[in-house]
Design a protein around this motif. Structure first.
Motif, short mmCIF file in Angstrom:
data_model
loop_
_atom_site.label_atom_id
_atom_site.label_comp_id
_atom_site.label_asym_id
_atom_site.label_seq_id
_atom_site.Cartn_x
_atom_site.Cartn_y
_atom_site.Cartn_z
N GLY A 100 0.25 -1.73 -0.03
CA GLY A 100 0.26 -0.37 -0.24
C GLY A 100 0.76 1.14 -0.26
O GLY A 100 0.55 2.24 -0.23
N THR A 101 2.11 1.38 0.01
CA THR A 101 2.64 2.70 -0.01
C THR A 101 3.88 1.95 -1.57
O THR A 101 4.12 1.38 -2.03
CB THR A 101 3.77 2.78 1.23
N VAL A 102 4.80 3.59 -1.76
CA VAL A 102 5.71 3.57 -2.96
C VAL A 102 6.79 4.19 -2.08
O VAL A 102 6.87 5.42 -1.38
CB VAL A 102 5.03 4.33 -3.76
N PRO A 103 7.71 3.06 -1.93
CA PRO A 103 8.23 2.52 -1.91
C PRO A 103 7.60 1.18 -0.98
O PRO A 103 6.77 1.54 -0.64
CB PRO A 103 9.97 2.04 -1.58
N GLY A 104 7.13 -0.40 -0.97
CA GLY A 104 7.50 -1.53 -0.73
C GLY A 104 7.90 -1.62 1.12
O GLY A 104 8.74 -0.51 1.23
N SER A 105 7.30 -2.35 2.15
CA SER A 105 7.30 -2.27 3.08
C SER A 105 8.20 -2.50 2.99
O SER A 105 8.81 -3.67 2.19
CB SER A 105 6.57 -3.42 3.27
N PHE A 106 9.53 -2.08 4.28
CA PHE A 106 10.86 -2.46 4.24
C PHE A 106 11.03 -3.97 4.60
O PHE A 106 10.15 -4.18 6.04
CB PHE A 106 11.72 -1.38 5.45
N ILE A 107 11.76 -4.80 4.39
CA ILE A 107 11.47 -6.16 5.16
C ILE A 107 13.42 -6.50 5.42
O ILE A 107 13.95 -5.86 5.11
CB ILE A 107 11.93 -7.44 4.04
N ARG A 108 13.55 -6.75 6.77
CA ARG A 108 14.45 -7.33 7.55
C ARG A 108 14.66 -8.54 8.00
O ARG A 108 13.94 -8.30 9.00
CB ARG A 108 14.92 -5.55 8.07
N VAL A 109 15.94 -9.88 7.67
CA VAL A 109 16.34 -10.63 7.91
C VAL A 109 17.26 -10.46 7.91
O VAL A 109 18.38 -9.68 7.81
CB VAL A 109 15.69 -11.58 6.98
N ARG A 110 18.18 -12.15 8.89
CA ARG A 110 19.32 -12.04 9.03
C ARG A 110 20.55 -12.91 8.24
O ARG A 110 19.37 -14.14 7.41
CB ARG A 110 19.47 -13.08 10.19
N GLN A 111 21.67 -13.29 7.73
CA GLN A 111 22.03 -14.17 6.92
C GLN A 111 21.78 -15.30 7.22
O GLN A 111 22.19 -15.70 8.20
CB GLN A 111 22.98 -13.51 6.32
N GLY A 112 21.18 -16.91 6.72
CA GLY A 112 20.88 -17.92 7.00
C GLY A 112 20.17 -18.20 7.70
O GLY A 112 19.48 -19.26 6.99
N ASP A 113 18.75 -17.07 7.45
CA ASP A 113 17.59 -17.83 7.82
C ASP A 113 17.19 -18.18 6.09
O ASP A 113 17.32 -17.60 5.78
CB ASP A 113 17.13 -16.12 7.83
#
Length: 502
Positions: A100-113
């Motif tokens: 629903g936004t520009v840009p889209g939602s920020f996604i945060r994960v960890r290496q190896g996930d």
């Protein structure tokens, strides 16, 4: 020459021997291993612990650090929403969005996930969509696995093998059109040790937009495929709307804080020359990778690329974020603001810069009066008062630097607009000068001026009408008003004393 070479070789051999025997300076820095290992070291085993639902955030906010030491199974849920939203004051556009936004939602994960991705396309969407994440190892980046019709949901999973900051975007044909309509965002894959801590983190993403109408032409603007193919954008924007990060929506910081920007470039076409006016990046993780450069003024971010940058704030004031392909900043909208508060540091900088010099009309807390005038014009209810209020906001950014906030001009350089006999003699001189500029000697209030005013023909007809109406009804001038139609007619007729801009 041979003796010099033997001397150098002997010195090098001695130095090597000292290091080998432990005789070298043990305080000297040791070079870090230049090889991160890439994806070969990114598989850190199976997920541990319970599933984690990812926190995703709307721009300009960034989710908190994962804070984990082990890989996990992370659930990411993202909705595709097609919606009409403002692209500038009084201008709307039908965006296709992630979240629903520009840009889209920020996604945060960890290496190896292990990331389990749920993509849901809203039932009222008109188009199928998918997602290609540049942080995915696998053909198409997830696009083939996520093709989703309206009212449906798709699921796929991937292991985040490479640390870095990555763009994601829609890859449904025609790909360029989906991206140009705002379908992009960022995913951060933290290194196992996490990112170095900072005081504030923000999410900014540039995009170029292609509308059938010209820059700031009011009303709902359709997408223009021909402009997009020819790479002639109408707008170049941060976070999907002109003014998305200015005025009362500016980013905030305090002095003595370190700010981190996660900056992406959705494109679809242009390369960004990203710069913060008045700051120097202490560190730039160039191209979103795991190595950083230091003391950088401007960094290139390719279409479909990203960068991370840190800077420490010493001096209070307004810092402009721009694409330093500079006409994009001041004539297409690629401008944002970070406002820093705190005590002055005269030892570092002698004084605070005037916002209006760079910001133009964005120096105002908002341009609500411009939007109100646009709405009133669309219903046929536009009043002179509406025009005056809108014109005042636009004048502050377009005209006040030279003619001054109260129309007093600059003695011997720029003629006054206040109580001007030149304007009183022919009120249409105001829109004429705005649209065509003015070159050659003029006499105003008994004094001669011979400067060169460049044409402001980038303004739309209604903006010219509103600025003219504001000037005519201010500072003791005769009153009256200029209509959008009159401005259009004046634009079509070029007078003999028009300026060519130099």
């Amino acid at each position: 020459m041979a003796d010099r070479f033997r001397t150098w070789a002997l010195a090098a051999a001695c130095a090597f021997a000292l290091v080998a025997c432990g005789g070298a300076d043990k305080t000297a820095p040791v070079a870090k291993d230049a090889d991160s290992g890439g994806s070969l070291k990114g598989d850190m085993g199976p997920p541990q612990g319970p599933d984690i639902k990812a926190v995703v955030t709307a721009p300009p906010m960034v989710p908190p650090a994962t804070g984990r030491k082990t890989p996990a199974r992370v659930i990411v849920e993202l909705d595709v929403v097609e919606k009409e939203m403002p692209i500038s004051e009084g201008v709307t556009y039908t965006f296709w969005t992630f979240g629903g936004t520009v840009p889209g939602s920020f996604i945060r994960v960890r290496q190896g996930d292990t990331v389990v991705f749920h993509l849901r396309n809203m039932p009222d969407s008109k188009m199928p969509h998918n997602i290609d994440l540049h942080g995915v190892t696998g053909p198409g980046g997830g696009a083939a696995s996520s093709f989703t019709a309206p009212g449906h949901v798709s699921r796929f999973s991937f292991k985040a093998l490479n640390a870095g900051l990555y763009v994601y975007h829609c890859a449904t044909a025609p790909v360029g059109m989906h991206v140009a309509n705002g379908m992009y965002g960022l995913i951060l894959v933290e290194p196992p040790e996490g990112m170095p801590p900072v005081d504030r983190e923000y999410y900014v993403m540039q995009g170029d937009f292609y509308t059938t109408g010209k820059y700031r032409e009011k009303g709902l603007q359709p997408f223009d495929m021909e402009k997009a193919i020819e790479e002639h954008p109408t707008y170049v924007l941060f976070n999907g709307m002109e003014g998305a990060l200015t005025g009362d929506k500016a980013l905030k910081a305090n002095t003595n804080e370190t700010v981190r920007l996660y900056v992406g470039n959705g494109g679809p076409n242009l390369v960004s020359s990203f710069h913060v006016i008045g700051e120097i990046f202490d560190k730039v993780w160039f191209e979103g990778g795991t190595r950083y450069n230091e003391n950088v003024q401007t960094t290139l971010i390719p279409a479909g690329g990203a960068a991370i940058m840190d800077f420490h704030v010493e001096v209070p004031g307004s810092y402009m974020l721009v694409d330093h392909s500079i006409f994009r900043a001041f004539n297409k909208g690629a401008l944002a603001v970070l406002k820093a508060e705190g005590a002055e540091r005269k030892d570092i900088y002698s004084g605070k810069e005037v916002d209006a010099v760079y910001l133009g009309d964005r120096a105002q807390p908002s341009l609500a009066a411009v939007e109100k005038a646009t709405e009133a014009a669309s219903t046929g209810a536009l009043t002179v008062e509406d025009q005056v209020k809108a014109g005042q906001a636009l004048f502050a950014g377009t005209c006040s630097t030279c003619h001054q906030p109260e129309g007093q001009g600059m003695e011997g350089v720029f003629p006054p607009l206040a109580k001007s006999d030149y304007i009183a003699a022919d009120p249409k001189r105001v829109p004429n000068a705005i649209l065509h500029g003015l070159v050659g000697k003029v006499t105003v209030n008994g004094k001669d001026y011979n400067s060169n005013m460049p044409p402001m023909n980038q303004l739309t007809d209604d903006e010219v009408a509103n600025i003219s109406t504001y000037v005519l009804n201010s500072w003791g001038n005769p009153g009256g008003h200029v209509t959008k139609e009159e401005a259009a007619a004046i634009r079509a007729a070029k007078p003999a004393n028009a300026s060519e801009g130099h």
